[in-house]
Design an enzyme around this catalytic site. Structure first.
Site, PDB file in Angstrom:
ATOM      1  N   ASN A   1      13.428  -6.744 -45.980  1.00 54.00           N
ATOM      2  CA  ASN A   1      12.542  -6.573 -47.146  1.00 54.00           C
ATOM      3  C   ASN A   1      11.369  -7.542 -47.079  1.00 54.00           C
ATOM      4  OD1 ASN A   1      13.993  -4.495 -48.276  1.00 54.00           O
ATOM      5  ND2 ASN A   1      15.250  -5.828 -49.555  1.00 54.00           N
ATOM      6  N   GLU A   2      11.665  -8.791 -46.730  1.00 55.56           N
ATOM      7  CA  GLU A   2      10.595  -9.790 -46.621  1.00 55.56           C
ATOM      8  C   GLU A   2       9.700  -9.497 -45.430  1.00 55.56           C
ATOM      9  OE1 GLU A   2      12.897 -13.666 -48.394  1.00 55.56           O
ATOM     10  OE2 GLU A   2      11.388 -13.900 -46.838  1.00 55.56           O
ATOM     11  N   GLY A   3      10.347  -9.121 -44.343  1.00 55.63           N
ATOM     12  CA  GLY A   3       9.596  -8.845 -43.110  1.00 55.63           C
ATOM     13  C   GLY A   3       8.574  -7.746 -43.285  1.00 55.63           C
TER      14      GLY A   3
ATOM     15  N   THR B   1      11.424   2.654 -40.384  1.00 56.69           N
ATOM     16  CA  THR B   1      10.371   3.673 -40.184  1.00 56.69           C
ATOM     17  C   THR B   1       9.732   4.053 -41.531  1.00 56.69           C
ATOM     18  OG1 THR B   1      11.905   5.525 -40.455  1.00 56.69           O
ATOM     19  CG2 THR B   1      11.616   4.681 -38.199  1.00 56.69           C
TER      20      THR B   1
ATOM     21  N   GLU C   1      10.865  -2.580 -38.445  1.00 55.59           N
ATOM     22  CA  GLU C   1      11.167  -3.089 -39.796  1.00 55.59           C
ATOM     23  C   GLU C   1      11.449  -1.906 -40.743  1.00 55.59           C
ATOM     24  OE1 GLU C   1      10.706  -6.230 -38.844  1.00 55.59           O
ATOM     25  OE2 GLU C   1      11.151  -7.453 -40.594  1.00 55.59           O
TER      26      GLU C   1
ATOM     27  N   ASN D   1       9.754   6.835 -42.940  1.00 56.54           N
ATOM     28  CA  ASN D   1      10.723   7.598 -43.741  1.00 56.54           C
ATOM     29  C   ASN D   1      11.644   6.660 -44.530  1.00 56.54           C
ATOM     30  OD1 ASN D   1       9.819  10.085 -42.985  1.00 56.54           O
ATOM     31  ND2 ASN D   1      11.538  10.594 -41.641  1.00 56.54           N
TER      32      ASN D   1
ATOM     33  N   LEU E   1     -16.660   4.453 -31.278  1.00 59.60           N
ATOM     34  CA  LEU E   1     -17.112   3.943 -29.976  1.00 59.60           C
ATOM     35  C   LEU E   1     -17.298   5.069 -28.955  1.00 59.60           C
ATOM     36  CD1 LEU E   1     -16.189   1.197 -31.339  1.00 59.60           C
ATOM     37  CD2 LEU E   1     -15.736   0.422 -29.027  1.00 59.60           C
TER      38      LEU E   1
ATOM     39  N   GLN F   1     -25.467   8.955 -41.455  1.00 63.32           N
ATOM     40  CA  GLN F   1     -24.614   8.879 -42.646  1.00 63.32           C
ATOM     41  C   GLN F   1     -23.137   9.171 -42.316  1.00 63.32           C
ATOM     42  OE1 GLN F   1     -24.997  11.712 -45.967  1.00 63.32           O
ATOM     43  NE2 GLN F   1     -25.460   9.945 -47.257  1.00 63.32           N
TER      44      GLN F   1
ATOM     45  N   TYR G   1      25.261  -7.457 -43.874  1.00 64.29           N
ATOM     46  CA  TYR G   1      24.360  -6.345 -44.192  1.00 64.29           C
ATOM     47  C   TYR G   1      23.318  -6.775 -45.229  1.00 64.29           C
ATOM     48  CZ  TYR G   1      22.585  -1.866 -45.741  1.00 64.29           C
ATOM     49  OH  TYR G   1      21.741  -0.841 -46.069  1.00 64.29           O
TER      50      TYR G   1
HETATM   51  C1  LIG Z   1       8.651  -2.956 -30.313  1.00 59.38           C
HETATM   52  C2  LIG Z   1       9.903  -2.948 -31.114  1.00 59.38           C
HETATM   53  C3  LIG Z   1      10.400  -4.125 -31.640  1.00 59.38           C
HETATM   54  C4  LIG Z   1      11.549  -4.120 -32.414  1.00 59.38           C
HETATM   55  N1  LIG Z   1      12.012  -5.301 -32.869  1.00 59.38           N
HETATM   56  C5  LIG Z   1      13.189  -5.341 -33.509  1.00 59.38           C
HETATM   57  C6  LIG Z   1      13.759  -6.570 -33.919  1.00 59.38           C
HETATM   58  O1  LIG Z   1      13.171  -7.628 -33.724  1.00 59.38           O
HETATM   59  N2  LIG Z   1      14.974  -6.547 -34.528  1.00 59.38           N
HETATM   60  C7  LIG Z   1      15.637  -5.393 -34.767  1.00 59.38           C
HETATM   61  O2  LIG Z   1      16.729  -5.434 -35.310  1.00 59.38           O
HETATM   62  N3  LIG Z   1      15.117  -4.217 -34.404  1.00 59.38           N
HETATM   63  C8  LIG Z   1      13.925  -4.158 -33.787  1.00 59.38           C
HETATM   64  N4  LIG Z   1      13.406  -2.952 -33.392  1.00 59.38           N
HETATM   65  C9  LIG Z   1      14.143  -1.730 -33.726  1.00 59.38           C
HETATM   66  C10 LIG Z   1      13.441  -0.949 -34.833  1.00 59.38           C
HETATM   67  O3  LIG Z   1      13.563  -1.618 -36.074  1.00 59.38           O
HETATM   68  C11 LIG Z   1      14.016   0.471 -34.881  1.00 59.38           C
HETATM   69  O4  LIG Z   1      13.624   1.118 -33.672  1.00 59.38           O
HETATM   70  C12 LIG Z   1      13.529   1.236 -36.076  1.00 59.38           C
HETATM   71  O5  LIG Z   1      14.044   0.701 -37.283  1.00 59.38           O
HETATM   72  C13 LIG Z   1      13.913   2.715 -36.040  1.00 59.38           C
HETATM   73  O6  LIG Z   1      15.267   2.869 -35.751  1.00 59.38           O
HETATM   74  P1  LIG Z   1      15.706   3.821 -34.552  1.00 59.38           P
HETATM   75  O7  LIG Z   1      14.886   3.483 -33.349  1.00 59.38           O
HETATM   76  O8  LIG Z   1      17.170   3.748 -34.451  1.00 59.38           O
HETATM   77  O9  LIG Z   1      15.233   5.251 -35.017  1.00 59.38           O
HETATM   78  P2  LIG Z   1      16.128   6.446 -35.701  1.00 59.38           P
HETATM   79  O10 LIG Z   1      16.906   5.847 -36.813  1.00 59.38           O
HETATM   80  O11 LIG Z   1      16.868   7.087 -34.559  1.00 59.38           O
HETATM   81  O12 LIG Z   1      15.010   7.350 -36.227  1.00 59.38           O
HETATM   82  C14 LIG Z   1      14.377   8.379 -35.467  1.00 59.38           C
HETATM   83  C15 LIG Z   1      13.562   9.242 -36.430  1.00 59.38           C
HETATM   84  O13 LIG Z   1      14.442   9.838 -37.409  1.00 59.38           O
HETATM   85  C16 LIG Z   1      14.032   9.495 -38.719  1.00 59.38           C
HETATM   86  N5  LIG Z   1      15.222   9.284 -39.548  1.00 59.38           N
HETATM   87  C17 LIG Z   1      16.381   8.650 -39.221  1.00 59.38           C
HETATM   88  N6  LIG Z   1      17.232   8.655 -40.250  1.00 59.38           N
HETATM   89  C18 LIG Z   1      16.590   9.270 -41.267  1.00 59.38           C
HETATM   90  C19 LIG Z   1      16.936   9.577 -42.617  1.00 59.38           C
HETATM   91  N7  LIG Z   1      18.111   9.218 -43.151  1.00 59.38           N
HETATM   92  N8  LIG Z   1      16.017  10.226 -43.379  1.00 59.38           N
HETATM   93  C20 LIG Z   1      14.833  10.575 -42.872  1.00 59.38           C
HETATM   94  N9  LIG Z   1      14.454  10.328 -41.608  1.00 59.38           N
HETATM   95  C21 LIG Z   1      15.310   9.681 -40.828  1.00 59.38           C
HETATM   96  C22 LIG Z   1      13.247   8.199 -38.564  1.00 59.38           C
HETATM   97  O14 LIG Z   1      12.324   8.011 -39.630  1.00 59.38           O
HETATM   98  C23 LIG Z   1      12.530   8.444 -37.224  1.00 59.38           C
HETATM   99  O15 LIG Z   1      11.385   9.225 -37.441  1.00 59.38           O
HETATM  100  C24 LIG Z   1      12.251  -2.913 -32.642  1.00 59.38           C
HETATM  101  C25 LIG Z   1      11.740  -1.725 -32.123  1.00 59.38           C
HETATM  102  C26 LIG Z   1      10.603  -1.726 -31.362  1.00 59.38           C
HETATM  103  C27 LIG Z   1      10.076  -0.425 -30.807  1.00 59.38           C
END
Ligand SMILES: Cc1cc2nc3c(=O)[nH]c(=O)nc-3n(C[C@H](O)[C@H](O)[C@H](O)COP(=O)(O)OP(=O)(O)OC[C@H]3O[C@@H](n4cnc5c(N)ncnc54)[C@H](O)[C@@H]3O)c2cc1C
Length: 196
Positions: free
Chosen positions: A55-57, A180, A178, A182, A153, A94, A47
């Protein structure tokens, strides 16, 4: 994880809104056993390693989104000088100038936030909050800037004849992966409440 390990599978290629040049697939782990020689870092510390990587990403995503916004501004500047309406280039209105100026101001702020987080990281100083701020802000700027670019455009901005509709679609991912927006706000608030 090696591809041939039992319990490991690669899911379908996702059909995405944006960043379509980069393929995205789910990695499925179901009762997967990993031999000792494949362990990266220490068992039980996964974890921490994952979070530190994220964090770096986030600095990288901040840079990606700042670059996207800068691209959107470049296309807007070029088009605003070329496109003539009411007898003059739209860059002379403007309202259009102010849109370009707002874009430039946002990009400058986003760039400096990214540089600040990167500078702290390079100096081995704490950077988690700064990285979250840079990612949160620059992804917002990317979305706003790409949206303004589509509007500058006009009708052609909405077509695939020009690249700004792609930037508009690509910008959305900055607020999702990386962590959301939130999650960035939660990181920022946690530090704020612990230290001030
Ligand atoms: C194009 C793409 C590439 C990706 N690449 C990678 C990758 O290389 N490696 C990897 O590991 N993952 C990857 N992901 C996964 C990505 O990191 C997750 O989709 C993202 O972190 C959101 O998690 P989730 O989809 O489970 O959304 P959820 O956690 O289901 O969130 C859904 C909504 O609920 C909100 N939410 C959830 N929990 C809380 C909370 N406690 N408080 C407030 N709001 C909350 C979120 O902000 C969001 O608006 C990728 C996703 C995409 C679409």
């Amino acid at each position: 994880m090696e591809r041939e390990f039992s319990g490991f599978a690669v899911g379908k290629k996702e059909d995405k809104l944006g960043i379509r040049a980069s393929s995205t697939c789910e990695l499925i782990l179901d009762a997967c056993r990993v031999p000792k020689q494949n362990v990266l870092g220490q068992v039980g510390k996964g974890y921490k390693i994952a979070i530190e990587t994220l964090n770096e990403g986030r600095i990288g995503i901040g840079a990606q989104m700042t670059g996207l916004a800068a691209g959107a501004l470049d296309h807007s500047l070029r088009y605003a000088r070329e496109r003539k309406q009411f007898g003059k280039p739209i860059a002379e209105f403007q309202a259009v100038q102010f849109d370009l100026a707002r874009m430039a101001a946002g990009i400058e702020a986003a760039r400096l936030l990214v540089y600040n987080a990167a500078k702290l990281r390079d100096a081995k100083l704490p950077f988690t909050t700064e990285a979250a701020i840079a990612k949160y802000f620059s992804s917002q700027i990317a979305e706003e800037t790409a949206s303004r670019a589509v509007e500058i455009l006009g009708g052609v901005g909405f077509t695939r004849d020009y690249p700004v509709e792609k930037l508009y679609r690509d910008a959305k991912i900055g607020r999702i992966y990386e962590g959301t927006s939130n999650m960035q706000l939660a990181t920022i608030a946690k530090q704020l409440l612990a230290t001030r």
